[in-house]
Write a protein that holds these residues in place. Sequence first.
Motif, PDB file in Angstrom:
ATOM      1  N   MET A  58       0.831  -1.178   0.000  1.00 37.63           N
ATOM      2  CA  MET A  58       0.000   0.000   0.000  1.00 37.63           C
ATOM      3  C   MET A  58       0.881   1.249   0.000  1.00 37.63           C
ATOM      4  SD  MET A  58      -3.578  -0.162   2.006  1.00 37.63           S
ATOM      5  CE  MET A  58      -3.359   0.850   3.395  1.00 37.63           C
ATOM      6  N   PHE A  59       0.520   2.217  -0.784  1.00 34.69           N
ATOM      7  CA  PHE A  59       1.299   3.441  -0.934  1.00 34.69           C
ATOM      8  C   PHE A  59       0.677   4.580  -0.142  1.00 34.69           C
ATOM      9  CE2 PHE A  59       4.800   4.409  -3.813  1.00 34.69           C
ATOM     10  CZ  PHE A  59       5.217   3.131  -4.087  1.00 34.69           C
ATOM     11  N   GLN A  60       1.530   5.496   0.261  1.00 37.82           N
ATOM     12  CA  GLN A  60       1.087   6.720   0.926  1.00 37.82           C
ATOM     13  C   GLN A  60       1.177   7.871  -0.076  1.00 37.82           C
ATOM     14  OE1 GLN A  60      -0.043   6.917   4.129  1.00 37.82           O
ATOM     15  NE2 GLN A  60       0.168   4.687   4.171  1.00 37.82           N
ATOM     16  N   ALA A  61       0.280   8.836   0.059  1.00 34.08           N
ATOM     17  CA  ALA A  61       0.304  10.008  -0.818  1.00 34.08           C
ATOM     18  C   ALA A  61       1.645  10.735  -0.718  1.00 34.08           C
ATOM     19  CB  ALA A  61      -0.844  10.950  -0.473  1.00 34.08           C
ATOM     20  N   SER A  62       2.221  10.784   0.463  1.00 36.45           N
ATOM     21  CA  SER A  62       3.499  11.481   0.645  1.00 36.45           C
ATOM     22  C   SER A  62       4.621  10.824  -0.151  1.00 36.45           C
ATOM     23  CB  SER A  62       3.866  11.537   2.130  1.00 36.45           C
ATOM     24  OG  SER A  62       3.989  10.238   2.668  1.00 36.45           O
ATOM     25  N   GLU A  63       4.578   9.515  -0.307  1.00 38.87           N
ATOM     26  CA  GLU A  63       5.589   8.812  -1.095  1.00 38.87           C
ATOM     27  C   GLU A  63       5.434   9.141  -2.581  1.00 38.87           C
ATOM     28  OE1 GLU A  63       8.820   6.222  -2.031  1.00 38.87           O
ATOM     29  OE2 GLU A  63       8.249   7.436  -0.320  1.00 38.87           O
ATOM     30  N   ILE A  64       4.215   9.244  -3.053  1.00 37.55           N
ATOM     31  CA  ILE A  64       3.976   9.627  -4.445  1.00 37.55           C
ATOM     32  C   ILE A  64       4.483  11.044  -4.677  1.00 37.55           C
ATOM     33  CG2 ILE A  64       2.201  10.088  -6.183  1.00 37.55           C
ATOM     34  CD1 ILE A  64       0.623   7.769  -4.920  1.00 37.55           C
ATOM     35  N   GLU A  65       4.216  11.946  -3.741  1.00 36.78           N
ATOM     36  CA  GLU A  65       4.719  13.311  -3.855  1.00 36.78           C
ATOM     37  C   GLU A  65       6.248  13.309  -3.930  1.00 36.78           C
ATOM     38  OE1 GLU A  65       3.093  15.498  -0.561  1.00 36.78           O
ATOM     39  OE2 GLU A  65       1.193  15.847  -1.607  1.00 36.78           O
ATOM     40  N   ARG A  66       6.895  12.522  -3.098  1.00 43.38           N
ATOM     41  CA  ARG A  66       8.358  12.451  -3.080  1.00 43.38           C
ATOM     42  C   ARG A  66       8.895  12.004  -4.439  1.00 43.38           C
ATOM     43  NH1 ARG A  66      12.388   9.199  -2.964  1.00 43.38           N
ATOM     44  NH2 ARG A  66      11.152   7.307  -2.895  1.00 43.38           N
ATOM     45  N   LEU A  67       8.272  10.993  -5.020  1.00 45.33           N
ATOM     46  CA  LEU A  67       8.715  10.483  -6.314  1.00 45.33           C
ATOM     47  C   LEU A  67       8.500  11.500  -7.437  1.00 45.33           C
ATOM     48  CD1 LEU A  67       7.357   6.851  -5.967  1.00 45.33           C
ATOM     49  CD2 LEU A  67       9.770   7.540  -6.006  1.00 45.33           C
ATOM     50  N   ILE A  68       7.374  12.175  -7.414  1.00 41.36           N
ATOM     51  CA  ILE A  68       7.096  13.169  -8.455  1.00 41.36           C
ATOM     52  C   ILE A  68       8.100  14.315  -8.367  1.00 41.36           C
ATOM     53  CG2 ILE A  68       5.441  14.902  -9.275  1.00 41.36           C
ATOM     54  CD1 ILE A  68       3.199  12.903  -8.450  1.00 41.36           C
ATOM     55  N   VAL A  69       8.344  14.829  -7.164  1.00 43.46           N
ATOM     56  CA  VAL A  69       9.281  15.945  -6.988  1.00 43.46           C
ATOM     57  C   VAL A  69      10.701  15.538  -7.376  1.00 43.46           C
ATOM     58  CG1 VAL A  69      10.371  17.399  -5.229  1.00 43.46           C
ATOM     59  CG2 VAL A  69       7.905  17.170  -5.288  1.00 43.46           C
ATOM     60  N   ALA A  70      11.037  14.280  -7.182  1.00 42.20           N
ATOM     61  CA  ALA A  70      12.382  13.815  -7.552  1.00 42.20           C
ATOM     62  C   ALA A  70      12.595  13.823  -9.068  1.00 42.20           C
ATOM     63  CB  ALA A  70      12.619  12.411  -7.000  1.00 42.20           C
ATOM     64  N   GLY A  71      11.510  13.715  -9.834  1.00 42.16           N
ATOM     65  CA  GLY A  71      11.648  13.632 -11.278  1.00 42.16           C
ATOM     66  C   GLY A  71      11.081  14.785 -12.072  1.00 42.16           C
ATOM     67  N   LEU A  72      10.434  15.745 -11.393  1.00 44.94           N
ATOM     68  CA  LEU A  72       9.756  16.829 -12.102  1.00 44.94           C
ATOM     69  C   LEU A  72       9.783  18.082 -11.234  1.00 44.94           C
ATOM     70  CD1 LEU A  72       7.876  17.363 -14.659  1.00 44.94           C
ATOM     71  CD2 LEU A  72       5.974  16.899 -13.124  1.00 44.94           C
ATOM     72  N   HIS A  73      10.235  19.180 -11.809  1.00 42.39           N
ATOM     73  CA  HIS A  73      10.225  20.440 -11.059  1.00 42.39           C
ATOM     74  C   HIS A  73       8.776  20.870 -10.848  1.00 42.39           C
ATOM     75  CE1 HIS A  73      11.251  24.406  -9.643  1.00 42.39           C
ATOM     76  NE2 HIS A  73      10.408  24.904 -10.542  1.00 42.39           N
ATOM     77  N   CYS A  74       8.380  21.019  -9.598  1.00 44.85           N
ATOM     78  CA  CYS A  74       7.005  21.398  -9.273  1.00 44.85           C
ATOM     79  C   CYS A  74       6.998  22.675  -8.448  1.00 44.85           C
ATOM     80  CB  CYS A  74       6.321  20.300  -8.461  1.00 44.85           C
ATOM     81  SG  CYS A  74       6.169  18.729  -9.308  1.00 44.85           S
TER      82      CYS A  74
ATOM     83  N   GLN B 177       1.514  12.542 -18.835  1.00 46.22           N
ATOM     84  CA  GLN B 177       2.551  11.547 -19.116  1.00 46.22           C
ATOM     85  C   GLN B 177       3.854  11.886 -18.402  1.00 46.22           C
ATOM     86  OE1 GLN B 177       2.509  11.721 -23.408  1.00 46.22           O
ATOM     87  NE2 GLN B 177       1.110   9.983 -23.585  1.00 46.22           N
ATOM     88  N   LEU B 178       4.182  13.171 -18.314  1.00 47.04           N
ATOM     89  CA  LEU B 178       5.388  13.582 -17.594  1.00 47.04           C
ATOM     90  C   LEU B 178       5.301  13.201 -16.123  1.00 47.04           C
ATOM     91  CD1 LEU B 178       6.047  17.126 -19.115  1.00 47.04           C
ATOM     92  CD2 LEU B 178       7.482  15.098 -19.379  1.00 47.04           C
ATOM     93  N   VAL B 179       4.128  13.389 -15.532  1.00 51.69           N
ATOM     94  CA  VAL B 179       3.944  13.017 -14.124  1.00 51.69           C
ATOM     95  C   VAL B 179       4.007  11.494 -13.977  1.00 51.69           C
ATOM     96  CG1 VAL B 179       2.400  13.087 -12.129  1.00 51.69           C
ATOM     97  CG2 VAL B 179       2.575  15.077 -13.649  1.00 51.69           C
ATOM     98  N   TYR B 180       3.283  10.772 -14.809  1.00 53.43           N
ATOM     99  CA  TYR B 180       3.277   9.305 -14.718  1.00 53.43           C
ATOM    100  C   TYR B 180       4.677   8.728 -14.900  1.00 53.43           C
ATOM    101  CZ  TYR B 180      -1.833   9.643 -15.203  1.00 53.43           C
ATOM    102  OH  TYR B 180      -3.154   9.944 -15.026  1.00 53.43           O
ATOM    103  N   ALA B 181       5.492   9.369 -15.738  1.00 53.60           N
ATOM    104  CA  ALA B 181       6.848   8.886 -15.973  1.00 53.60           C
ATOM    105  C   ALA B 181       7.687   8.916 -14.697  1.00 53.60           C
ATOM    106  CB  ALA B 181       7.522   9.693 -17.074  1.00 53.60           C
ATOM    107  N   THR B 182       7.405   9.845 -13.800  1.00 53.60           N
ATOM    108  CA  THR B 182       8.155   9.909 -12.545  1.00 53.60           C
ATOM    109  C   THR B 182       7.834   8.726 -11.640  1.00 53.60           C
ATOM    110  OG1 THR B 182       6.522  11.235 -11.322  1.00 53.60           O
ATOM    111  CG2 THR B 182       8.185  12.442 -12.617  1.00 53.60           C
ATOM    112  N   LEU B 183       6.706   8.076 -11.882  1.00 56.87           N
ATOM    113  CA  LEU B 183       6.272   6.950 -11.040  1.00 56.87           C
ATOM    114  C   LEU B 183       6.610   5.598 -11.655  1.00 56.87           C
ATOM    115  CD1 LEU B 183       2.841   8.480 -10.072  1.00 56.87           C
ATOM    116  CD2 LEU B 183       4.947   8.501  -8.725  1.00 56.87           C
ATOM    117  N   GLY B 184       6.999   5.605 -12.934  1.00 54.06           N
ATOM    118  CA  GLY B 184       7.457   4.381 -13.590  1.00 54.06           C
ATOM    119  C   GLY B 184       6.486   3.222 -13.482  1.00 54.06           C
TER     120      GLY B 184
END
Length: 84
Positions: A1-17, A49-56
């Motif tokens: 199970m994933f946490q929203a905070s982990e998704i945020e961490r992954l997105i910020v690591a791959g995309l300037h927000c 697609q840019l956002v989804y790419a950060t989550l692989g």
Amino acid sequence: MFQASEIERLIVAGLHCEFLQIEGEDGTHFSGIVVSPEFDGKPRVRQHQLVYATLGKLMGNEIHALQLTTFTPGQWAELLKELG
């Protein structure tokens, strides 16, 4: 199970927000707002697609669904101005 905070961490690591908010309580279905200058000049589909790419490979597996609302910084500023 994933946490929203982990998704945020992954997105910020791959995309300037400039703004990012992800919500979801069941660990597999999430929704969010993403504001990035990298969206400038791109159609909404490409923005997502840019956002989804950060989550692989997490997308469609651990993360079953992520409903996105994306904005360029200019669009976001205009929305905030309209909302007062």
